[in-house]
Design a protein around this motif. Structure first.
Motif, mmCIF file in Angstrom:
data_model
loop_
_atom_site.group_PDB
_atom_site.id
_atom_site.type_symbol
_atom_site.label_atom_id
_atom_site.label_comp_id
_atom_site.label_asym_id
_atom_site.label_seq_id
_atom_site.Cartn_x
_atom_site.Cartn_y
_atom_site.Cartn_z
ATOM 1 N N ALA A 97 0.860 -1.185 0.000
ATOM 2 C CA ALA A 97 0.000 0.000 0.000
ATOM 3 C C ALA A 97 0.896 1.235 0.000
ATOM 4 O O ALA A 97 2.032 1.186 0.476
ATOM 5 C CB ALA A 97 -0.923 -0.002 1.215
ATOM 6 N N PRO A 98 0.391 2.360 -0.516
ATOM 7 C CA PRO A 98 1.187 3.591 -0.516
ATOM 8 C C PRO A 98 1.247 4.228 0.861
ATOM 9 O O PRO A 98 0.503 3.855 1.779
ATOM 10 C CB PRO A 98 0.435 4.485 -1.514
ATOM 11 N N VAL A 99 2.119 5.215 0.995
ATOM 12 C CA VAL A 99 2.334 5.893 2.271
ATOM 13 C C VAL A 99 1.033 6.453 2.829
ATOM 14 O O VAL A 99 0.737 6.312 4.025
ATOM 15 C CB VAL A 99 3.384 7.019 2.114
ATOM 16 N N ASP A 100 0.238 7.105 1.988
ATOM 17 C CA ASP A 100 -0.995 7.735 2.472
ATOM 18 C C ASP A 100 -1.947 6.721 3.099
ATOM 19 O O ASP A 100 -2.629 7.030 4.087
ATOM 20 C CB ASP A 100 -1.699 8.483 1.337
ATOM 21 N N ASP A 101 -2.014 5.521 2.513
ATOM 22 C CA ASP A 101 -2.886 4.491 3.078
ATOM 23 C C ASP A 101 -2.384 4.038 4.448
ATOM 24 O O ASP A 101 -3.172 3.896 5.397
ATOM 25 C CB ASP A 101 -2.974 3.290 2.135
ATOM 26 N N TRP A 102 -1.072 3.815 4.550
ATOM 27 C CA TRP A 102 -0.523 3.392 5.840
ATOM 28 C C TRP A 102 -0.705 4.484 6.886
ATOM 29 O O TRP A 102 -0.938 4.200 8.071
ATOM 30 C CB TRP A 102 0.948 3.015 5.707
ATOM 31 N N ALA A 103 -0.607 5.745 6.469
ATOM 32 C CA ALA A 103 -0.822 6.851 7.402
ATOM 33 C C ALA A 103 -2.258 6.848 7.924
ATOM 34 O O ALA A 103 -2.494 7.069 9.122
ATOM 35 C CB ALA A 103 -0.494 8.182 6.733
ATOM 36 N N ASP A 104 -3.224 6.596 7.045
ATOM 37 C CA ASP A 104 -4.622 6.519 7.473
ATOM 38 C C ASP A 104 -4.841 5.360 8.442
ATOM 39 O O ASP A 104 -5.545 5.491 9.451
ATOM 40 C CB ASP A 104 -5.537 6.352 6.259
ATOM 41 N N ILE A 105 -4.248 4.214 8.129
ATOM 42 C CA ILE A 105 -4.395 3.034 8.997
ATOM 43 C C ILE A 105 -3.734 3.295 10.342
ATOM 44 O O ILE A 105 -4.285 2.958 11.402
ATOM 45 C CB ILE A 105 -3.793 1.789 8.317
ATOM 46 N N LEU A 106 -2.547 3.907 10.318
ATOM 47 C CA LEU A 106 -1.838 4.224 11.556
ATOM 48 C C LEU A 106 -2.675 5.144 12.442
ATOM 49 O O LEU A 106 -2.728 4.972 13.663
ATOM 50 C CB LEU A 106 -0.496 4.876 11.226
ATOM 51 N N THR A 107 -3.330 6.105 11.836
ATOM 52 C CA THR A 107 -4.152 7.048 12.599
ATOM 53 C C THR A 107 -5.246 6.310 13.379
ATOM 54 O O THR A 107 -5.454 6.571 14.574
ATOM 55 C CB THR A 107 -4.793 8.084 11.668
ATOM 56 N N ARG A 135 7.968 12.326 7.768
ATOM 57 C CA ARG A 135 8.084 11.155 8.648
ATOM 58 C C ARG A 135 8.101 11.591 10.113
ATOM 59 O O ARG A 135 7.437 10.979 10.963
ATOM 60 C CB ARG A 135 9.346 10.357 8.313
ATOM 61 N N ILE A 136 8.849 12.638 10.409
ATOM 62 C CA ILE A 136 8.906 13.112 11.792
ATOM 63 C C ILE A 136 7.527 13.525 12.273
ATOM 64 O O ILE A 136 7.086 13.150 13.372
ATOM 65 C CB ILE A 136 9.893 14.295 11.918
ATOM 66 N N VAL A 137 6.809 14.293 11.467
ATOM 67 C CA VAL A 137 5.480 14.764 11.865
ATOM 68 C C VAL A 137 4.527 13.584 12.071
ATOM 69 O O VAL A 137 3.803 13.514 13.074
ATOM 70 C CB VAL A 137 4.915 15.746 10.819
ATOM 71 N N LEU A 138 4.516 12.648 11.131
ATOM 72 C CA LEU A 138 3.613 11.497 11.239
ATOM 73 C C LEU A 138 3.921 10.676 12.485
ATOM 74 O O LEU A 138 3.002 10.313 13.242
ATOM 75 C CB LEU A 138 3.729 10.618 9.993
#
Length: 245
Positions: A97-107, A135-138
Motif C-alpha cells: 500500500a502507498p504511504v498515504d494508506d498506511w498513514a490513514d491506517i496508523l491514525t 516522517r517526523i510529523v507522522l
C-alpha cells in the motif's frame, strides 16, 4: 446518535466489507459495514470496553445488528475500509500500500489502541520513501518511538538549510528548538572561532550522540518492528446507533 431521516435513505452496504457471517455492524459516512467482532475485541481495549457492556433490558447488544450499529464519528468510510483491509487482506503477510494508506491506517490504529496493527504500519512505512519532515510529523503525531527518527533528525542537522518557518510549524516548538540546538552543536567553532554557516563540522556518530542527548534517547536503537507483526492481524476470513469518536 441517530442519523436524520434524509440521511437514512442514502445508507448502503459497503461493497467490500459487508461480510456474510460478520457479527459486528458499523455505520461510517453512509455505508454499513458488517465485519467480525473478534478482531476488535481481541486487540483493542477501547473496543473491548465498548462491546462488552451488557445491553439494557429489551435492547440489542451494541453492534449486533443494523439497528444497533456503531457509528464511527469523525472517520471516513474509505479510511475505515483501509483499516479493515489489514485484517481481510487475502495475501496474508504480504501488504502492499502507498504511504498515504498506511498513514490513514496508523491514525485509526493509534486512536483505537491496536498495537499489532500500529507495529505493522510502522514496519511498512520504514520501507517506503517519505521526506524527513513528513516522517517526523507522522511519527510524532502517533507516538511512535523517537529512536526510529534518529536518521531524520540527523539529516535536518546536517543539511545546509536551517529549518524554515513552515517546517517549524509542522514539527512543533519542542522539536524545532531541539533540532536548532543540535545544528548549533554540530557547527562547532572552527580554528578561527567562527561556526560553519552551512555544513556540520563533526561526523555522523557525533551528531547522533548530540541528538540522543538532547532528545533523551538511549544509545542503542530499538529492534525494527517485528517482521512477524502480521501474526495475529489476519485471523479469519471469512436498539439504536451509538456514536464512537
Amino acid at each position: 446518535m441517530y442519523p436524520n431521516e434524509s440521511n437514512v435513505h442514502h445508507i448502503q452496504r459497503h461493497p467490500d466489507y459487508y461480510i456474510n457471517g460478520g457479527d459486528l455492524y458499523f455505520l461510517v459516512d453512509h455505508y454499513q459495514f458488517r465485519v467480525h467482532r473478534y478482531f476488535f475485541e481481541r486487540e483493542s481495549a477501547f473496543f473491548r470496553g465498548k462491546l462488552t457492556v451488557p445491553a439494557a433490558p429489551g435492547a440489542n447488544r451494541l453492534g449486533t445488528d443494523v439497528s444497533s450499529a456503531i457509528v464511527l464519528d469523525g472517520v471516513k468510510s474509505n479510511a475505515f475500509a483501509k483499516f479493515l483491509w489489514v485484517f481481510y487482506n487475502p495475501k496474508f503477510s504480504i501488504y502492499t500500500a502507498p504511504v498515504d494508506d498506511w498513514a490513514d491506517i496508523l491514525t485509526l490504529a493509534h486512536r483505537w489502541g491496536f498495537p499489532e496493527v500500529k507495529a505493522l504500519c510502522i514496519r511498512e512505512l520504514e520501507q517506503l520513501f517519505m521526506s524527513d519532515i513528513d516522517r517526523i510529523v507522522l511519527y510524532q503525531d502517533h507516538d511512535v518511538d523517537r529512536h526510529l527518527l534518529l536518521p531524520q533528525y540527523a539529516a535536518l542537522c546536517e543539511r545546509e538549510q536551517p529549518i524554515n518557518l513552515h517546517e517549524g510549524l509542522r514539527l512543533g516548538l519542542e522539536t524545532t528548538i531541539m533540532l536548532a540546538r543540535a545544528r548549533e552543536c554540530a557547527r562547532a567553532p572552527l580554528n578561527n572561532g567562527l561556526r560553519s554557516p552551512s555544513s556540520a563540522n563533526i561526523d555522523q556518530s557525533e551528531i547522533h550522540a548530540i541528538i540522543r542527548d538532547l532528545f533523551g534517547l538511549k544509545a542503542s536503537l530499538p529492534s525494527p518492528p517485528n517482521q512477524d507483526a502480521t501474526n495475529g492481524v489476519n485471523g479469519i476470513h471469512a436498539g439504536g446507533w451509538v456514536t464512537i469518536s
